[in-house]
Structures are given as structure tokens and as C-alpha cells.
Design an enzyme around this catalytic site. Structure first.
Site, PDB file in Angstrom:
ATOM      1  N   ASP A 217      18.516 109.377 -94.648  1.00 26.70           N
ATOM      2  CA  ASP A 217      17.716 109.892 -95.752  1.00 26.70           C
ATOM      3  C   ASP A 217      17.663 108.767 -96.783  1.00 26.70           C
ATOM      4  O   ASP A 217      18.483 107.852 -96.778  1.00 26.70           O
ATOM      5  CB  ASP A 217      18.306 111.184 -96.333  1.00 26.70           C
ATOM      6  CG  ASP A 217      17.261 111.942 -97.155  1.00 26.70           C
ATOM      7  OD1 ASP A 217      16.219 111.331 -97.504  1.00 26.70           O
ATOM      8  OD2 ASP A 217      17.457 113.134 -97.453  1.00 26.70           O
TER       9      ASP A 217
HETATM   10  C1  BGC Z   1      14.361 113.575 -99.135  1.00 23.07           C
HETATM   11  C2  BGC Z   1      13.729 113.495 -97.758  1.00 23.07           C
HETATM   12  C3  BGC Z   1      12.486 112.656 -97.817  1.00 23.07           C
HETATM   13  C4  BGC Z   1      12.836 111.295 -98.366  1.00 23.07           C
HETATM   14  C5  BGC Z   1      11.647 110.359 -98.500  1.00 23.07           C
HETATM   15  C6  BGC Z   1      14.556 112.215 -99.740  1.00 23.07           C
HETATM   16  O1  BGC Z   1      14.983 112.317-101.063  1.00 23.07           O
HETATM   17  O2  BGC Z   1      15.592 114.247 -99.052  1.00 23.07           O
HETATM   18  O3  BGC Z   1      13.435 114.785 -97.288  1.00 23.07           O
HETATM   19  O4  BGC Z   1      11.883 112.580 -96.556  1.00 23.07           O
HETATM   20  O5  BGC Z   1      13.396 111.452 -99.673  1.00 23.07           O
HETATM   21  O6  BGC Z   1      10.809 110.782 -99.517  1.00 23.07           O
END
Ligand code: BGC
Length: 759
Positions: free
Chosen positions: A228
Site C-alpha cells: 500500500d
Molecule cells: C490506500 C489504497 C490506495 C492507495 C493509492 C492508499 O492510501 O489505502 O487503497 O490504492 O492509497 O492511492
């Protein structure tokens, strides 16, 4: 087809290290020397947030269709529909030059307070797994990848970057992992995204057991694991654990750390090679799909409307709905003018168009006089004037439609909800309007349940419209006027109050730790086990028609676990209009060595029926439908015995049942040891054979515990029961005088013999 191995062999250490870290927020690192392109990834999950400049983190995104969010989609219980939506998402990805869509999210709804529940499917792992699998298959069928997220046990937003989720192995296996497992084993998402949080003390990004042992080795995941955004702390440790790609980039210090670790022998280059191989594989696969062109925005908007209508859940209806030619309609609530159709955070989409609920209503009620009042302010303040105005309109109308949206300051990615309530003004508004207008319909826009308290009593109908996507305004009108017969059902229980919810005493954790103290018992598993009343149960939803269930039957009275069982039921549309019913199959185990939920969802089907029509619905149940995960054996276990197969219209509305007897084909080694009780030794076939003769002999010979009969009068208790709960070794020690050998010798001999028999 590119030869991945030969490509890998041509790469330098520096190039491989660079490939395993992003080049920017949304792209992998290209290797121009070898004609390896960059892969572009984009949020996700219910539409594309393709920022114009892929080297900027937060930026305006290109217009894309905003479909309903996952909590809405799940309520359709329609995998075919999600497959279709997946193909539309893939078409948009192709047009916007995107190789991988960052979704879907399959985290369990442990508490309705989780701010991100709108992005997740269900409180049940089977339901979530089926829906996610369908969406992934739809997207990937057109050569666009997905990122199954957030792996794992990421069930809250509070301190999400650091929180340690303490969850026992069985609960992890039975509740928090199965949706990932099903999606991985059935649909092979191109990528899996690890979560920010720690799981039992280790960050998701460094969790070898989760990333390598379970995901890659046990489930056979072929794609790459991506972090993530910002979830990596120690890059070398994460690589060793199985985290292939770190995002976002660029991060030269990380790349250098990896190069250095290989050079100084801290990191085996084979580990880096394996990560690079997995990334290369997907980058090359994505490159095989030609990008560009345009997507059909109008067609996708129409699809979004159709999907949204399929997802809406009619919670209450005293017969007012569908609306029949009303003359004067009072439309109240600012969500009628400003559709609340998506949630805040990384999934926020710049829609191609937005249906205004009020306008869509007008189109279907051309003959009616329709008036509007905002009803509540945008913030949390109280405004009596807005309530008075709304009451004035409602009084003179035939029908009042209250469009109530849970404001984004109460529900979003990044923070959890503080309570399950609507705003105080919204509640006061509903109460004031229903006091003067009995024909009041409340239409809710929210991603996760709100408690209703008394306000529901005065309403004629309540429609849960969810975060309904950009075309949801039209879908609401379709349902209110009966152009679409509602068929959605809940995948998250609506509780009566926050204090009734399963994780209430252990949410959101303290001092950096959240203990999953409720174990397996989340959602309906908890409400069943504790006999707690709810507002609306899991699986519940009304229709404008009614369905009769008859003749529940199973394919065999006796069956082997490996063969499974098929359930059949005849479902009839007993009402006046065509409709769709979601038939749910739950399994109840009569007896097991470990505690089990009273019932668990193991199959479902959505069936479309004309008035008077009957269809036979058949649902297969496999090994896993009957198994539980036994941490003592570290595997899925079935036990021979009886199971009830419960067929229902919801988890609380079981319409028919059948009983069948399972024959387990497992031959498990015994887990008896010297601290196992005599009762445990007796309940194990091999153990019983060995212990029973000694036990009988001793009871005859007397000794410290020579029972006169089952109830020993001298001590006022049932001696046999007492003895049964002694550990084997202690038992023999108490009985030393009646034994022919020293107690420890007898214990040790028994252990040798039982392992000889059992293994
Ligand atoms: C979120 C993800 C997301 C990623 C990219 C993160 O903060 O938890 O779900 O895909 O950011 O935006």
C-alpha cells in the site's frame, strides 16, 4: 510473448533493484535499454482515478465512470453483474492507458464504524469472496490487471499506518483471509496489495507468513505483491518477506539499500530476482493489451444506473411503494439536489456525468407537482428554519421523499466513524416530517449502516440507496416508481445500537493494539450466537413481490466431504410483478470439537421470476462449506457427523432445511498428550482403545479414587465425571497404589503407543 527469464538474465543488479520500486506515484520503473515499458496503476476500485500527470500524487483525475461502491455492489448478490461492470472498468482503463486497477478491497466489515466500509463488500468472507472474484474476472478478461487489497486484517482507519491487529490463527483463516483466498485461487489477480497495519506484531509489508507462506506458496499466487502507498518501512526486510514492489516512488535510498544488501550478502540476489521476475511478468502481460481509444461514457453511465438499481435495498415498505401517480410530491433533503454517490479518499472519482436525483424523479413523475426543500445544512449545525420549511411542504403533499445522505465528515477513508447516527438535524427532520405526513419515504445514501432508533417508526418506507455511483439518482427514481423491482439484500447487519455490535469492546484499540477479541463472531455470527436483536439482519431486503420456498432437498443423505453436496429448492414468485430473489444457503454443524458459529453462509443464487413462475435453484456445497480451520492441526478439518442445510431469504428468515450426514475422509494424527484429559483420551478412537482397559482395571482395583457408584455419597459429586477431567499424567499419579508400574512409565508408554497408532 516475452521470455521473462531471458529478460531477467540481461538485467543488472541496479536495474532489478530499481524495478522493485516505483518510478513515480503511479508507475513502475521502465528499463529503456531493454525496451521494458512502465506499468501504470490507478485507483480503484469502483472507477478510475487516473491523475492526468502520473508523476503527481494528488491531482485532478481524468473523467471516468463512477460506479456504485463495494458495499452497494455486494448488496446486488449478483456476480454476473459485477463481471459486466469489471469489463466496463477495463474498457476505461484501456482508454486511459492504465494497466492495473487498484482494487477491489475485500476486508471484512468487523465494525460498522470502519470509515472505509463503503469500499468493502461484506461482513461475511464467502459473500465478499464471490463478489470480488467476479469483479476481478471481469476486469482481467479484457487484459487489464487488478490489485486485491488490503492484505490483511485492515479493518479500521484509526491509526491504520501502525495499528497492530492481534488476531488468532483460526479467526484469521476463517474470517479475515478466505475472501482473499477465494479471489486468489479462482481469479488470480495480477497483484495483491499489502496493508499498512501490523498483524500480530509484524507489518503487513514484512509479513513472511502472509505474503510468502500463505499467499504465494499455499494459495499459488502468481502475480506480484505491491505495498500500500507508503506501507514499507524496511525495504530489505520486506523483500525477504515477499513484498515485490514498493509504491510510491521514486525512492533512491530504498533502491540503494537493496543494492547494498545484495553486495554485502545481507540479501540473497535470488530473492531480488524472484521479485523482479514477478513484476516483469505482469509488466509484460499488461503491455500485451493495446491501450488508447475512447470508452462509451453514455453506455457506462446507463450501466452504472442499472447496477445501482440492482443494489438498492428496500428496508421497509408499508405498501406506499412503488409510487402510483402521486399529484404532489415534496422532495426534501439536499442529497436530492447534490447526489451523494461516492466516498472520500483514494477512490474518489471525477465522474463523467452525475444524475441529479430531483431531476431524474421529475422525469418519471411528469404529471406531478414537485416541490423541494433542503431540510438540513451541509455541516453538523442545527437549523430549525430548514426543518420548518420542509414540514410546510410535506404537510400539503401526497408524499414526502426524504433524501438523507450521511455527510462525508462522518464517513470517509482516513478516519473511522465516531457513532452510527445520522446528524441530529437529519433525525429531527425525519421526525418532524413524519409527524405531519404519514406517506414519508426515507432514501439513505451512506456506505455502512446507520442506526435508526425511533425515527423509522413514523416512516412509510425506507430505501437504502448506498453510495450509489454517478447514475444512482436515476436508479432511485427507477425503484421508487417501480420501473425496477428492488432486489438488493444487506451484506452488513443493521444493528439497533452501536453497543450491540460485535467488536464494540475492542474497537478501535488502544496503545497501538487492537485485539480481535470477538474472534470468529463478527456480523451475523455474533448476533446469532448472543441472540441479540437487530434492526435488519444480514441477507435481508424486500421486494414489490413475494417469494415462496418449497421442497428443500439435498443430493444425498450421507456424503463424503470430498464429494460435497448439492442443495435444491423450488422458488416461486407468489406476487403480481416480476422480481428477483436472492436465495441463501447456510450450513449448521450439529457438533464439533471446536466452537463454531451457529450457521455460516456457504452458497447463494439470484433468480429472476415472472409472476407465478417457479424455478428450481440448485447450489453446490464443497469440502470447505463444512470444514473449520483447526489451529492444532494447522489445516482445514472436517468431522464426521450431521449438518443442517438451512435455506433462507435472509440469515434470520430460514424458509426450509434438510439434514445430511458427512463422512470425513481425513485421517488426522492424534493430538493427545500427557496433559490431555482422560475424557479427551476417551473421545479419540486410538486413545480410547489404549486407555479404556487400564481405566476399567483401576476402577476394579480401587486406589485413591475408588468410586462406589456414579454419585459418590461421601463427597457429593459424580466421581466418574471428576476423574474424566483429570490430565492423564496426574490421573496416574493419584492412582499410583493401584498400578503395577510407576505412573510416569505408564504415561510414557501410552504416549508412544498412541503416536504409533495415530501416525
Ligand atoms: C490506500 C489504497 C490506495 C492507495 C493509492 C492508499 O492510501 O489505502 O487503497 O490504492 O492509497 O492511492
Amino acid at each position: 510473448m516475452t521470455n521473462i527469464q531471458s529478460l531477467l538474465a540481461q538485467m543488472t543488479l541496479e536495474e532489478k533493484a530499481a524495478l522493485c520500486t516505483g518510478a513515480g506515484p503511479w508507475t513502475t520503473t521502465p528499463v529503456e535499454r531493454l525496451n521494458l515499458p512502465a506499468l501504470t496503476v490507478t485507483d480503484g476500485p469502483h472507477g478510475l482515478r487516473r491523475v492526468v500527470d502520473v508523476f503527481s500524487m494528488i491531482n485532478k483525475s481524468l473523467p471516468a465512470t463512477c460506479f456504485p461502491t463495494a458495499s452497494s455492489l455486494a448488496a446486488s448478490w449478483d456476480p454476473a453483474l459485477l463481471h459486466e461492470m469489471g469489463q466496463a472498468l477495463a474498457a476505461e482503463a484501456i482508454a486511459l492507458d492504465v494497466g492495473v486497477i487498484l482494487g477491489p478491497g475485500v476486508n471484512m466489515k468487523r465494525s460498522p464504524l470502519c470509515g472505509r466500509n463503503f469500499e468493502y463488500f461484506a461482513e461475511d468472507p464467502y459473500q465478499a469472496g464471490v463478489m470480488a472474484t467476479a469483479l476481478i474476472e471481469g476486469i482481467q478478461s479484457l487484459g487489464v490487471g487488478t490489485s486485491l487489497k488490503h492484505y490483511a486484517a485492515n479493518n479500521q482507519e484509526f491509526e491504520r499506518f501502525s495499528m497492530n491487529a492481534e488476531v488468532d490463527e483460526r479467526t484469521l483463516r476463517e474470517i479475515y483471509l478466505p475472501a482473499f483466498e477465494m479471489a486468489v485461487t479462482k481469479a488470480q489477480p495480477w497483484t495483491v496489495m499489502c496493508s499498512y497495519n501490523k498483524i500480530n506484531g509484524t507489518y503487513g509489508s514484512e509479513h513472511r507468513q502472509l505474503l510468502t507462506d500463505i499467499l504465494k506458496n499455499e494459495w499459488g499466487f502468481e502475480g506480484f505483491v505491491v505495498s500500500d502507498w507508503g506501507a514499507v518501512h524496511d525495504r530489505v526486510a520486506s523483500l525477504k518477506a515477499g513484498l515485490d514492489l514498493e509504491m510510491p516512488g521514486p525512492k533512491p535510498t530504498r533502491v540503494n539499500a537493496v543494492i547494498e544488501a545484495v553486495r554485502n550478502g545481507d540479501l540473497d540476489e535470488a530473492v531480488l530476482d524472484e521479485a523482479a521476475r514477478r513484476i516483469l511478468n505482469i509488466v509484460c502481460r499488461a503491455a500485451e493489451t493495446p491501450k488508447g481509444g475512447e470508452f462509451d461514457a453514455a453506455a457506462h453511465h446507463a450501466l452504472a444506473r442499472r447496477i445501482s438499481a440492482e443494489c438498492m435495498v428496500l428496508l421497509k415498505n408499508n405498501g406506499l411503494l412503488p409510487l402510483r401517480d402521486p399529484q404532489h410530491v415534496a422532495v426534501i433533503g439536499r442529497a436530492a439536489m447534490q447526489a451523494h454517490f461516492q466516498g472520500g479518499g483514494s477512490s474518489h472519482i471525477n465522474p463523467t456525468a452525475v444524475d441529479v436525483p430531483f431531476t431524474e424523479l421529475q422525469k418519471l413523475a411528469a404529471n406531478a407537482e414537485i416541490s423541494y426543500a433542503a431540510g438540513y445544512p451541509e455541516d453538523d449545525s442545527h437549523n430549525q428554519g430548514l426543518i420548518d420549511e420542509a414540514v410546510g411542504l410535506a404537510q400539503t403533499a401526497d408524499v414526502a421523499l426524504l433524501y438523507i445522505a450521511l455527510p462525508s465528515f462522518k464517513e470517509s477513508e482516513g478516519y473511522d466513524r465516531a457513532d452510527l447516527d445520522l446528524t441530529a438535524q437529519q433525525v429531527a427532520l425525519i421526525q418532524a416530517v413524519t409527524a405531519v405526513q404519514p406517506n414519508t419515504v426515507v432514501i439513505l445514501n451512506n456506505g455502512a449502516p446507520v442506526v435508526m432508533g425511533d425515527w423509522i417508526d413514523g416512516t412509510a418506507a425506507v430505501l437504502e440507496a448506498w453510495m450509489m455511483g454517478q447514475a444512482g439518482g436515476g436508479a432511485i427514481a427507477d425503484v421508487l416508481f417501480g420501473r425496477v423491482n428492488p432486489s438488493g439484500k444487506l451484506t452488513e447487519t443493521v444493528p439497533l445500537r452501536l453497543t450491540d455490535t460485535p467488536a464494540h469492546l475492542n474497537f478501535p484499540g488502544e496503545n497501538g493494539v487492537v485485539r480481535y477479541g470477538e474472534g470468529l463472531f463478527i456480523g451475523y455470527r455474533y448476533y446469532d450466537a448472543r441472540n441479540v436483536a437487530v434492526q435488519f439482519p444480514f441477507g435481508y431486503g424486500l421486494s414489490y413481490t413475494t417469494f415462496a420456498y418449497n421442497n428443500v432437498r439435498v443430493s444425498a443423505e450421507n456424503f463424503r466431504d470430498v464429494d460435497g453436496l448439492t442443495v435444491a429448492v423450488d422458488v416461486t414468485n407468489a406476487g403480481p410483478v416480476a422480481g428477483k430473489e436472492i436465495v441463501q444457503v447456510y450450513v449448521h454443524d450439529h457438533a464439533a470439537r471446536l466452537v463454531r458459529p451457529y450457521k455460516e453462509l456457504k452458497g447463494f443464487a439470484k433468480v429472476s421470476l415472472q409472476p407465478g413462475e417457479t424455478q428450481t435453484v440448485t447450489i453446490p456445497l464443497d469440502f470447505r462449506a463444512f470444514a473449520y480451520y483447526d489451529p492444532a492441526y494447522r489445516q482445514w478439518v472436517t468431522e464426521s457427523g450431521q449438518f443442517d442445510i438451512l435455506v433462507g431469504a435472509s440469515s434470520a428468515d430460514i424458509r426450509g432445511r434438510a439434514t445430511a450426514t458427512l463422512c470425513s475422509t481425513l485421517q488426522l494424527p492424534t493430538i493427545l498428550h500427557d496433559e490431555s484429559t482422560i475424557r479427551a483420551w476417551f473421545s479419540d478412537p486410538a486413545g480410547r482403545e489404549l486407555v479404556a482397559p487400564i481405566f476399567d482395571e483401576m476402577m476394579k482395583n480401587g486406589g485413591m479414587f475408588s468410586a462406589d457408584g456414579p454419585e459418590d455419597q461421601s463427597i457429593g459429586m459424580d466421581m466418574i465425571n471428576f476423574l474424566m477431567d483429570l490430565p492423564l499424567r496426574s490421573f496416574f499419579h493419584f492412582q499410583e497404589t493401584s498400578l503395577t508400574q510407576p505412573p510416569d512409565d505408564i504415561t510414557n508408554q501410552l504416549l508412544e503407543q498412541v503416536y504409533g497408532v495415530g501416525r
